[in-house]
Design an enzyme around this catalytic site. Structure first.
Site, PDB file in Angstrom:
ATOM      1  N   ARG A 176      10.200  22.798   8.848  1.00 46.47           N
ATOM      2  CA  ARG A 176       8.947  23.474   9.176  1.00 46.47           C
ATOM      3  C   ARG A 176       9.171  24.984   9.121  1.00 46.47           C
ATOM      4  NH1 ARG A 176       6.334  22.013  14.808  1.00 46.47           N
ATOM      5  NH2 ARG A 176       7.583  23.724  15.622  1.00 46.47           N
ATOM      6  N   SER A 183      -0.171  13.835  11.636  1.00 44.08           N
ATOM      7  CA  SER A 183      -0.304  14.111  13.068  1.00 44.08           C
ATOM      8  C   SER A 183      -1.642  13.598  13.582  1.00 44.08           C
ATOM      9  CB  SER A 183      -0.221  15.622  13.335  1.00 44.08           C
ATOM     10  OG  SER A 183       1.074  16.104  13.075  1.00 44.08           O
ATOM     11  N   LYS A 226       4.981  25.226  19.727  1.00 44.45           N
ATOM     12  CA  LYS A 226       3.783  25.198  18.882  1.00 44.45           C
ATOM     13  C   LYS A 226       2.587  25.593  19.730  1.00 44.45           C
ATOM     14  CE  LYS A 226       2.646  22.777  15.227  1.00 44.45           C
ATOM     15  NZ  LYS A 226       2.070  21.630  14.516  1.00 44.45           N
TER      16      LYS A 226
END
Length: 212
Positions: free
Chosen positions: A40, A109, A138
């Site tokens: 990521r 997700s 996040k």
């Protein structure tokens, strides 16, 4: 269905790596028992992202651990990654599947029950239950689902699931007990002084609780 193991899913974040190289932390984690790795990257150029992906793919090959790319379909295609993970606001699943082909792993997700119902209509390989607990890594996620949310989602979902968000050594067992097939962690490995040891301990928790 593509074959993979969601047990211990590492999501990378170089900013949490304590000034160590990403390849070093990932290799240590792989030796400790990580079963999947998601690269990521939100703050680097496409060229740097691709170079990191190629580097990690090479590193993980000897462990036979799949490399999943977060969000960036172009990077997944360019490095021939094992798969792609997409969120609710990323490229639509149907387009990703058409371009990647049936042999690649695609994860999606889900942040609420509505997302799960929609995901059940898709031939995704797994869902990421996000976030289980609130997490500082996040900031753009929905409200924490909690363990009750995990239970509800795993009962409803037709896909294997991995919990992500605020999971660590102290609560990993609860996430598995609530029905998730695996746990996804960021800082619990990326920021640990000994990534290999952390992976070993987390994997042990997952395995023991899956057997219950």
């Amino acid at each position: 269905m593509n074959h993979f193991d969601l047990s211990l899913y590492l999501v990378t974040d170089r900013s949490l790596a304590l000034n160590r190289s990403l390849e070093y932390v990932v290799k240590e984690a792989a030796e400790g028992g990580v079963t999947m790795v998601q690269l990521r990257e939100k703050d680097c150029s496409s060229k740097e992202f691709l170079n990191l992906a190629i580097q990690l793919k090479r590193c993980l090959k000897s462990f036979a651990i799949p490399l999943i790319i977060n969000d960036r379909l172009d990077i997944a295609l360019a490095c021939d990654a094992d798969g792609l993970h997409i969120g609710q606001n990323d490229i639509p699943y149907e387009i990703a599947r058409r371009l990647l082909g049936k042999d690649k792993i695609i994860g999606l997700s889900v942040e609420n029950i509505r997302d799960v119902i929609e995901a059940n209509k898709l031939d995704v390989d797994y869902i990421g239950i996000s976030p289980v607990f609130s997490t500082p890594t996040k900031t753009d996620t929905a409200e924490a689902l909690g363990l009750d949310g995990v239970r509800e989602i795993t009962k409803l979902s037709e896909h294997p699931s991995v919990g992500i968000g605020g999971i660590n050594l102290s609560n990993a067992h609860e996430v598995i007990a609530a029905g998730a097939d695996g746990i996804s962690v960021v800082s619990a490995i990326m920021s640990h002084p000994d990534p290999r040891l952390s992976a070993l301990q987390l994997k042990d928790i997952v395995v023991k609780n899956k057997l219950k």
